[in-house]
Design a protein around this motif. Structure first.
Motif, PDB file in Angstrom:
ATOM      1  N   ALA A  35      44.650  43.518  84.957  1.00  0.00           N
ATOM      2  CA  ALA A  35      45.418  42.882  83.873  1.00  0.00           C
ATOM      3  C   ALA A  35      44.688  41.727  83.195  1.00  0.00           C
ATOM      4  O   ALA A  35      44.700  41.609  81.979  1.00  0.00           O
ATOM      5  CB  ALA A  35      46.766  42.407  84.412  1.00  0.00           C
ATOM      6  N   ARG A  36      44.049  40.872  83.985  1.00  0.00           N
ATOM      7  CA  ARG A  36      43.437  39.686  83.372  1.00  0.00           C
ATOM      8  C   ARG A  36      42.206  40.021  82.528  1.00  0.00           C
ATOM      9  O   ARG A  36      42.142  39.633  81.365  1.00  0.00           O
ATOM     10  CB  ARG A  36      43.113  38.643  84.441  1.00  0.00           C
ATOM     11  CG  ARG A  36      43.208  37.244  83.896  1.00  0.00           C
ATOM     12  CD  ARG A  36      43.086  36.193  84.959  1.00  0.00           C
ATOM     13  NE  ARG A  36      43.149  36.718  86.310  1.00  0.00           N
ATOM     14  CZ  ARG A  36      42.705  36.038  87.369  1.00  0.00           C
ATOM     15  NH1 ARG A  36      42.171  34.854  87.221  1.00  0.00           N
ATOM     16  NH2 ARG A  36      42.800  36.551  88.579  1.00  0.00           N
ATOM     17  N   ALA A  79      41.526  42.856  81.207  1.00  0.00           N
ATOM     18  CA  ALA A  79      41.983  43.691  80.082  1.00  0.00           C
ATOM     19  C   ALA A  79      42.492  42.799  78.951  1.00  0.00           C
ATOM     20  O   ALA A  79      42.229  43.054  77.775  1.00  0.00           O
ATOM     21  CB  ALA A  79      43.082  44.649  80.539  1.00  0.00           C
ATOM     22  N   ALA A  80      43.201  41.735  79.309  1.00  0.00           N
ATOM     23  CA  ALA A  80      43.720  40.806  78.288  1.00  0.00           C
ATOM     24  C   ALA A  80      42.573  40.108  77.571  1.00  0.00           C
ATOM     25  O   ALA A  80      42.568  39.985  76.344  1.00  0.00           O
ATOM     26  CB  ALA A  80      44.640  39.776  78.943  1.00  0.00           C
ATOM     27  N   ASP A  81      41.559  39.665  78.332  1.00  0.00           N
ATOM     28  CA  ASP A  81      40.409  38.993  77.718  1.00  0.00           C
ATOM     29  C   ASP A  81      39.658  39.947  76.785  1.00  0.00           C
ATOM     30  O   ASP A  81      39.229  39.564  75.696  1.00  0.00           O
ATOM     31  CB  ASP A  81      39.453  38.481  78.804  1.00  0.00           C
ATOM     32  CG  ASP A  81      40.021  37.277  79.548  1.00  0.00           C
ATOM     33  OD1 ASP A  81      40.880  36.579  78.975  1.00  0.00           O
ATOM     34  OD2 ASP A  81      39.614  37.044  80.697  1.00  0.00           O
ATOM     35  N   LEU A  91      46.189  46.583  74.126  1.00  0.00           N
ATOM     36  CA  LEU A  91      46.329  46.122  75.507  1.00  0.00           C
ATOM     37  C   LEU A  91      46.929  47.225  76.378  1.00  0.00           C
ATOM     38  O   LEU A  91      46.482  47.470  77.493  1.00  0.00           O
ATOM     39  CB  LEU A  91      47.187  44.857  75.532  1.00  0.00           C
ATOM     40  CG  LEU A  91      47.247  44.113  76.857  1.00  0.00           C
ATOM     41  CD1 LEU A  91      45.864  43.858  77.439  1.00  0.00           C
ATOM     42  CD2 LEU A  91      48.000  42.801  76.688  1.00  0.00           C
ATOM     43  N   TYR A 108      40.872  42.647  75.256  1.00  0.00           N
ATOM     44  CA  TYR A 108      41.697  42.922  74.078  1.00  0.00           C
ATOM     45  C   TYR A 108      41.619  41.766  73.077  1.00  0.00           C
ATOM     46  O   TYR A 108      41.484  41.979  71.870  1.00  0.00           O
ATOM     47  CB  TYR A 108      43.149  43.160  74.494  1.00  0.00           C
ATOM     48  CG  TYR A 108      44.095  43.186  73.328  1.00  0.00           C
ATOM     49  CD1 TYR A 108      44.073  44.253  72.429  1.00  0.00           C
ATOM     50  CD2 TYR A 108      44.986  42.147  73.101  1.00  0.00           C
ATOM     51  CE1 TYR A 108      44.922  44.272  71.338  1.00  0.00           C
ATOM     52  CE2 TYR A 108      45.838  42.158  72.002  1.00  0.00           C
ATOM     53  CZ  TYR A 108      45.798  43.222  71.132  1.00  0.00           C
ATOM     54  OH  TYR A 108      46.626  43.226  70.050  1.00  0.00           O
ATOM     55  N   ARG A 109      41.696  40.528  73.590  1.00  0.00           N
ATOM     56  CA  ARG A 109      41.636  39.378  72.690  1.00  0.00           C
ATOM     57  C   ARG A 109      40.325  39.358  71.908  1.00  0.00           C
ATOM     58  O   ARG A 109      40.293  39.017  70.729  1.00  0.00           O
ATOM     59  CB  ARG A 109      41.827  38.081  73.487  1.00  0.00           C
ATOM     60  CG  ARG A 109      43.310  37.819  73.820  1.00  0.00           C
ATOM     61  CD  ARG A 109      43.519  37.184  75.189  1.00  0.00           C
ATOM     62  NE  ARG A 109      42.668  36.060  75.438  1.00  0.00           N
ATOM     63  CZ  ARG A 109      43.046  34.794  75.236  1.00  0.00           C
ATOM     64  NH1 ARG A 109      44.253  34.538  74.761  1.00  0.00           N
ATOM     65  NH2 ARG A 109      42.233  33.827  75.505  1.00  0.00           N
TER      66      ARG A 109
END
Lengths: 91, 136
Positions: A16-17, A19-21, A50, A23-24
């Motif tokens: 999750a972490r 993937a968020a970075d 995301l 995507y951003r």
């Protein structure tokens, strides 16, 4: 069109972490960016989001394809491949 | 930036969801967690919700994520006295919704975009279909 394959090295995969970075970071480019998990038969090429990143099911050892099409496709793929490699490096 | 209010029946649950969403966004998004009754037992406190909304509200509005229906009803009750606040109460699952919403808010999304991102949490498939299923 520009593309590169990154091998996920982290034991937890693309979780999750990171993937968020990732995507951003994709939001900084204008090109159309797609991703695909080359190591899963069921995975198809999908526009980067995301949700789609989490749905790659990218585990340790999997090969993830990053593809970009647009006026900043080279910068996008270079930056995103480097970031994905770094985010999913072994601890 | 859009603010996020987490409302759960347990304070620890709300705090844990906040912690998770904050880590995914490196603390860039205002997130407030509200949970439990006034005496610390499981439940919902409308006063705590009111206080939480006021703490997290900025110019761009607030997305509220809840664990169960009664939490949403309590937020609605509080909002009746706060007509000026721009608030959306999300139907999204709590953990996934908070995570998707926080990441979207962190890239400068509007309240509507953040609310739409949270709802995508309902589509998250956690076990890929080509993974073998094992029955005991």
């Amino acid at each position: 069109m520009e593309e590169r394959v990154v091998r996920i090295r982290h034991p937890f995969g693309l979780h999750a972490r990171p993937a968020a970075d990732f995507y951003r970071k994709t939001r900084e480019f204008r090109s159309r960016i797609t991703v695909r998990n080359m190591s899963r038969r069921s995975s198809v090429e999908l526009p980067v989001s995301l949700l789609n990143l989490l749905q790659l099911g990218a585990a340790q050892g999997h090969q993830v394809l990053i593809r970009a099409e647009g006026d900043d496709e080279r910068e996008a793929v270079a930056a995103l491949a480097a970031l994905l490699d770094q985010l999913t490096a072994e601890e | 930036m859009v603010g996020i209010l987490i409302v759960a029946h347990s304070e620890r649950l709300a705090r844990g969801v906040k912690e998770f969403a904050e880590q995914a966004t490196h603390g860039q998004v205002p997130i407030v967690a509200v949970g439990g009754a006034v005496d610390g037992s499981l439940g919902i406190s409308t006063e705590a919700i009111r206080d939480g909304l006021r703490r997290v509200a900025g110019n761009d509005g607030v997305l509220v994520l809840v664990d169960f229906t009664s939490a949403a009803l309590s937020v609605e009750a509080v909002l009746e006295d706060e007509p000026a606040m721009r608030v959306v109460i999300s139907n999204a699952p709590l953990v996934e919704g908070a995570y998707f919403a926080a990441v979207e808010a962190s890239v400068g999304a509007t309240l509507e975009e953040t609310a739409a991102a949270a709802l995508r949490g309902r589509d998250l498939v956690k076990v890929p279909s080509d993974r073998p299923v094992r029955y005991q």
